[in-house]
Design a protein around this motif. Structure first.
Motif, PDB file in Angstrom:
ATOM      1  N   ASP A   1       8.562  14.471 -65.080  1.00 13.75           N
ATOM      2  CA  ASP A   1       9.780  13.466 -64.828  1.00 13.75           C
ATOM      3  C   ASP A   1       9.254  12.179 -65.004  1.00 13.75           C
ATOM      4  O   ASP A   1       8.053  11.773 -65.340  1.00 13.75           O
ATOM      5  CB  ASP A   1      10.226  13.862 -63.470  1.00 13.75           C
TER       6      ASP A   1
ATOM      7  N   LYS B   1      13.331  22.291 -58.169  1.00 11.11           N
ATOM      8  CA  LYS B   1      13.095  22.498 -59.704  1.00 11.11           C
ATOM      9  C   LYS B   1      13.497  24.194 -59.425  1.00 11.11           C
ATOM     10  O   LYS B   1      13.723  24.561 -60.648  1.00 11.11           O
ATOM     11  CB  LYS B   1      11.623  22.443 -60.189  1.00 11.11           C
TER      12      LYS B   1
ATOM     13  N   ARG C   1      15.433  19.048 -67.995  1.00 10.90           N
ATOM     14  CA  ARG C   1      14.351  18.709 -66.829  1.00 10.90           C
ATOM     15  C   ARG C   1      13.353  19.788 -66.872  1.00 10.90           C
ATOM     16  O   ARG C   1      12.385  19.727 -66.207  1.00 10.90           O
ATOM     17  CB  ARG C   1      15.061  18.418 -65.583  1.00 10.90           C
TER      18      ARG C   1
END
Ligand code: NAD
Length: 377
Positions: A131, A327, A348
């Motif tokens: 990220d 996540k 992501r």
């Protein structure tokens, strides 16, 4: 998969007990399980999976998990989330349609890589998910392993561990131990701070000049050295303790310290190579276990444990679960929507994707295994 009253699709998440040598962490704490259950997912936790980290079956049951004794039942879930890379006895659970989310470190695991590729599983690695801050699922364990490296490194120098009998902080009139930290990322920075806290003289090595500049200014280290092999070699010869923490995400660790350089170290000095999970950044490093953590090579104590945070399961599980849970919930949504592993998948997650459709799909990992269908990844 099932839809709740509000029409949300829940999936089944499996949390197996860890099977690696003396590994006592668990991937999800009861509070993370509670979050997933609240969102409509069914969570299967293997009985006693949290015990080593201090989380009881009762706490998981209260959080809404179903406790199951049989690992095969846990592995039958849509998504399996675990801490360490599956051990050979677990490969039999791989099957098409299963999504695995864990530390994989495939660059140092050819047998696991082959098993994943040939099984048709989708495998997402914690350590390659990126990220804007870097590697958010590697960082918490690197922080812990870095702090631990200072402690175990100092211990290796004691005479009772077979070390030279050098105390990190020295004494009045006696200079402190010299520590060389290779790679000043998360693990290296924490190791350097820990060693300085114990009074050692610390030199930090990195390829990234900006990083060296920042640590030179903020006092993390006493001295900095750009990572050029010959120059690093001069520090290695003088070092009481070398800590390896260099990483190129997904790739095999760069070998920064050669065997020839290790052979110049004083007898009873020590190497702690944290980068061993990616193959090691010291040439003489080979993986060791928490049961048998050290060996001697050229008279130098080597500590190359691949799961250092496993010794601190309470702290490590809480830190890991906090990072992994959000996540995992994104991944669960993608699996439920049928987007996991496709071009439409949430961006992501893409960095974490290592294996899908029977091939390696992460570029740096693919370069390590050009014969496993990854060359065009
Ligand atoms: N053994 C364990 O139990 C354990 C636990 C956690 C993390 N780790 C490992 O520790 C390693 C470091 O992780 P991290 O999170 O600190 O990574 P990071 O990305 O935060 O830092 C890595 C650093 O290495 C530097 N580097 C890259 N190539 C280099 C080279 N040739 N010479 C010197 N420096 C170089 C990078 O510039 C960066 O500063 C990884 O391999 C990670 O998997 C091991």
């Amino acid at each position: 998969m099932s839809a709740d009253a509000a029409g949300r699709t829940g999936i089944t998440v499996g949390v197996p007990a860890e099977t690696k040598d003396r590994e006592r962490r668990v991937a999800l704490t009861p509070s993370a399980v509670h979050m997933a259950v609240d969102l409509g997912h069914r969570v299967l936790v293997q009985a006693d999976a949290g015990e080593g980290a201090g989380f009881s079956d009762e706490e998981y049951a209260k959080a809404g998990a179903s406790l199951v004794p049989d690992p095969a039942e846990v592995w039958a879930a849509d998504v399996v989330v675990k801490v360490k890379e599956p051990q050979p006895a677990e490969y039999e659970h791989f099957r098409p349609g299963l999504t695995l989310f864990a530390y994989l470190h495939l660059a140092a695991e050819p047998a696991l890589t082959k098993a994943l590729v040939s099984s048709g599983i989708r495998a997402y690695a914690f350590e390659t998910l990126t990220d804007r801050h870097g590697l958010p699922l590697l960082a918490p364990m690197s922080e812990i392993a870095g702090r631990a490296a200072a402690i175990v490194g100092a211990a290796q120098l004691s005479a009772s561990s077979g070390g030279s009998g050098t105390l990190m902080g020295g004494a009045a009139g006696v200079p402190p131990a010299k520590v060389l930290v290779i790679g000043l990322g998360v693990a290296g920075t924490m190791a350097a701070r820990g060693c300085r806290g114990l009074g050692a003289h610390v030199t930090g090595v990195d390829v990234d000049l900006q990083r060296l500049y920042e640590h030179h200014l903020d006092g993390t280290v006493d001295a900095t050295q750009i990572s050029e092999q010959a120059l690093v070699g001069e520090h290695v010869r003088e070092a009481d303790l070398v800590i390896g923490a260099a990483l190129v995400p997904g790739a095999r660790a760069p070998v920064v310290v050669t065997e020839e350089q290790v052979a110049t170290m004083r007898p009873g000095s020590a190497v702690v190579d944290l980068a061993i999970d990616q193959g090691g950044c010291v040439e003489t490093a080979r993986p060791t276990t928490l049961s048998e953590p050290t060996y001697l090579e050229h008279g130098v104590v080597h500590y190359c444990v691949t799961n250092v945070p496993g010794q601190f399961p309470r702290t490590a599980s809480a830190a890991l679960s906090a990072a992994v849970a959000p996540k995992l919930l994104t991944l669960a949504d993608e699996v439920a929507a049928g987007r996991a592993g496709t071009d439409e998948e949430d961006a992501r997650l893409v960095g974490a994707r290592n294996v899908a459709d029977g091939r390696i799909v992460h570029e740096a990992v693919a370069e390590v295994f050009p014969d496993l269908g990854g060359a065009d990844a």
